[in-house]
Design a protein around this motif. Sequence first.
Motif, PDB file in Angstrom:
ATOM      1  N   GLY A  57       0.316  -1.793  -0.198  1.00 27.09           N
ATOM      2  CA  GLY A  57       0.152  -0.103  -0.128  1.00 27.09           C
ATOM      3  C   GLY A  57       1.202   1.362  -0.311  1.00 27.09           C
ATOM      4  O   GLY A  57       2.189   1.050  -0.119  1.00 27.09           O
ATOM      5  N   GLY A  58       0.363   2.223  -0.411  1.00 23.65           N
ATOM      6  CA  GLY A  58       0.657   3.740   0.295  1.00 23.65           C
ATOM      7  C   GLY A  58      -0.326   4.894   0.420  1.00 23.65           C
ATOM      8  O   GLY A  58      -1.503   3.959   0.271  1.00 23.65           O
ATOM      9  N   GLY A  59       0.580   6.073   0.479  1.00 27.52           N
ATOM     10  CA  GLY A  59      -0.365   6.910   0.222  1.00 27.52           C
ATOM     11  C   GLY A  59       0.133   8.507   1.180  1.00 27.52           C
ATOM     12  O   GLY A  59       1.609   8.425   0.504  1.00 27.52           O
ATOM     13  N   ALA A  60      -0.113   9.242   1.875  1.00 30.62           N
ATOM     14  CA  ALA A  60       0.549  10.934   2.271  1.00 30.62           C
ATOM     15  C   ALA A  60      -0.128  10.715   3.260  1.00 30.62           C
ATOM     16  O   ALA A  60      -1.607  10.867   3.501  1.00 30.62           O
ATOM     17  CB  ALA A  60       0.446  11.366   0.717  1.00 30.62           C
ATOM     18  N   ASP A  61       0.745  11.640   3.657  1.00 33.27           N
ATOM     19  CA  ASP A  61       0.299  12.291   5.334  1.00 33.27           C
ATOM     20  C   ASP A  61       0.457  13.709   4.659  1.00 33.27           C
ATOM     21  O   ASP A  61       1.443  13.984   4.265  1.00 33.27           O
ATOM     22  CB  ASP A  61       1.388  12.285   6.449  1.00 33.27           C
ATOM     23  CG  ASP A  61       0.927   9.774   7.534  1.00 33.27           C
ATOM     24  OD1 ASP A  61      -0.484   9.790   7.256  1.00 33.27           O
ATOM     25  OD2 ASP A  61       2.072   9.424   7.231  1.00 33.27           O
ATOM     26  N   PHE A  62      -0.276  14.128   5.551  1.00 35.01           N
ATOM     27  CA  PHE A  62      -0.230  15.767   4.970  1.00 35.01           C
ATOM     28  C   PHE A  62      -0.379  17.012   6.431  1.00 35.01           C
ATOM     29  O   PHE A  62      -1.291  16.688   7.620  1.00 35.01           O
ATOM     30  CB  PHE A  62      -0.994  16.897   4.576  1.00 35.01           C
ATOM     31  CG  PHE A  62      -1.356  18.553   3.953  1.00 35.01           C
ATOM     32  CD1 PHE A  62      -0.235  18.395   3.506  1.00 35.01           C
ATOM     33  CD2 PHE A  62      -2.162  18.834   4.570  1.00 35.01           C
ATOM     34  CE1 PHE A  62       0.128  19.510   2.876  1.00 35.01           C
ATOM     35  CE2 PHE A  62      -1.670  20.139   4.303  1.00 35.01           C
ATOM     36  CZ  PHE A  62      -0.936  20.534   3.725  1.00 35.01           C
ATOM     37  N   ALA A  63       1.066  17.372   6.823  1.00 32.49           N
ATOM     38  CA  ALA A  63       1.119  18.221   8.141  1.00 32.49           C
ATOM     39  C   ALA A  63      -0.044  19.439   8.478  1.00 32.49           C
ATOM     40  O   ALA A  63       0.569  20.708   7.322  1.00 32.49           O
ATOM     41  CB  ALA A  63       2.211  18.478   8.510  1.00 32.49           C
ATOM     42  N   ILE A  64      -0.796  19.360   9.332  1.00 31.62           N
ATOM     43  CA  ILE A  64      -1.591  20.699   9.038  1.00 31.62           C
ATOM     44  C   ILE A  64      -1.078  21.397   9.879  1.00 31.62           C
ATOM     45  O   ILE A  64      -1.054  22.813   9.842  1.00 31.62           O
ATOM     46  CB  ILE A  64      -3.315  20.222   9.739  1.00 31.62           C
ATOM     47  CG1 ILE A  64      -3.713  19.137   8.823  1.00 31.62           C
ATOM     48  CG2 ILE A  64      -4.002  21.339  10.090  1.00 31.62           C
ATOM     49  CD1 ILE A  64      -4.486  20.099   7.336  1.00 31.62           C
ATOM     50  N   THR A  65      -0.560  20.921  11.629  1.00 31.87           N
ATOM     51  CA  THR A  65      -0.058  21.873  12.253  1.00 31.87           C
ATOM     52  C   THR A  65       1.520  21.356  12.241  1.00 31.87           C
ATOM     53  O   THR A  65       1.392  19.704  12.235  1.00 31.87           O
ATOM     54  CB  THR A  65      -1.217  21.580  12.907  1.00 31.87           C
ATOM     55  OG1 THR A  65      -0.773  20.798  13.944  1.00 31.87           O
ATOM     56  CG2 THR A  65      -1.973  22.214  12.792  1.00 31.87           C
ATOM     57  N   PRO A  66       2.441  21.435  13.590  1.00 32.13           N
ATOM     58  CA  PRO A  66       3.526  20.400  13.781  1.00 32.13           C
ATOM     59  C   PRO A  66       3.019  18.710  14.257  1.00 32.13           C
ATOM     60  O   PRO A  66       3.573  18.173  14.884  1.00 32.13           O
ATOM     61  CB  PRO A  66       3.939  21.629  14.738  1.00 32.13           C
ATOM     62  CG  PRO A  66       3.908  22.714  13.704  1.00 32.13           C
ATOM     63  CD  PRO A  66       2.064  22.840  13.628  1.00 32.13           C
ATOM     64  N   THR A  67       1.360  19.273  15.162  1.00 30.55           N
ATOM     65  CA  THR A  67       1.460  17.828  15.983  1.00 30.55           C
ATOM     66  C   THR A  67       0.019  17.074  14.900  1.00 30.55           C
ATOM     67  O   THR A  67      -0.509  16.020  15.648  1.00 30.55           O
ATOM     68  CB  THR A  67       0.607  18.125  17.517  1.00 30.55           C
ATOM     69  OG1 THR A  67      -0.244  19.961  17.109  1.00 30.55           O
ATOM     70  CG2 THR A  67       2.233  18.488  17.875  1.00 30.55           C
ATOM     71  N   ILE A  68      -0.288  17.949  14.171  1.00 30.78           N
ATOM     72  CA  ILE A  68      -2.107  17.502  13.945  1.00 30.78           C
ATOM     73  C   ILE A  68      -1.050  16.878  11.501  1.00 30.78           C
ATOM     74  O   ILE A  68      -1.049  17.885  10.945  1.00 30.78           O
ATOM     75  CB  ILE A  68      -2.554  18.135  13.606  1.00 30.78           C
ATOM     76  CG1 ILE A  68      -3.108  18.226  14.852  1.00 30.78           C
ATOM     77  CG2 ILE A  68      -4.214  17.015  13.064  1.00 30.78           C
ATOM     78  CD1 ILE A  68      -3.743  16.861  15.870  1.00 30.78           C
ATOM     79  N   ASN A  69      -1.212  15.867  11.520  1.00 33.15           N
ATOM     80  CA  ASN A  69      -1.641  14.837  10.513  1.00 33.15           C
ATOM     81  C   ASN A  69      -2.504  14.457   9.699  1.00 33.15           C
ATOM     82  O   ASN A  69      -3.758  13.910  10.552  1.00 33.15           O
ATOM     83  CB  ASN A  69      -0.277  14.367   9.919  1.00 33.15           C
ATOM     84  CG  ASN A  69       1.063  14.204  10.527  1.00 33.15           C
ATOM     85  OD1 ASN A  69       0.916  15.179  10.087  1.00 33.15           O
ATOM     86  ND2 ASN A  69       2.421  13.567  10.543  1.00 33.15           N
TER      87      ASN A  69
END
Length: 191
Positions: free
Chosen positions: A141-153
């Motif tokens: 599998g795969g995907g992406a994480d996107f940092a909204i804030t330094p502590t929330i993805n």
Amino acid sequence: MNGPRAIHIHQLRALALLVACCLAAAARAQSMPTASRPGDIQFGGGFTFGRSTYNFNKLSLTGGTAYATFDKRTHWGFEAAFHQVKPSSDPTIYERTYELGPRFYLTRGRLAPYGKVLIGRGVYNFSGNIANIAYNLYTVGGGADFAITPTINLRADYELQNWLSFPLATPHPSLFTIGAAYHFRIFPKSR
């Protein structure tokens, strides 16, 4: 001393001073820390949508996911994931999986695309609760994480599972998850 020999001694002194400066700079560079932290961890959850088969019938699945990642080295880490999904057509059927394995990720600003290969165990509850049996499985599998804030993805994730030794056509669930995670860095203990 005058003459060619005097010039030679001054050149040797200048060369020695230059070498001493270069060695001092190199020694200072080695004394700097090689890593600022032991790793990154994130814990998250999300909503999962998928497709599977049971007895050659296609099933649309919905459910939830919990996951954790630990990234110790640049670009390499581990992921653990739990999924529970079921079709709306028969509430007695469900697929529950426990997976663990390596992941490879890239960091592009706030976006971190990744790929993963996981192994684990899947529990299938058959229609009408006639049986509840566990099977080994592997996942790509795969995907992406996107940092909204330094502590929330935020996360968008896709998995294609392969259940081993499943009777009557392997289900090969295909799962898509939208979720969010709390991300934090582990800092070394101060001495």
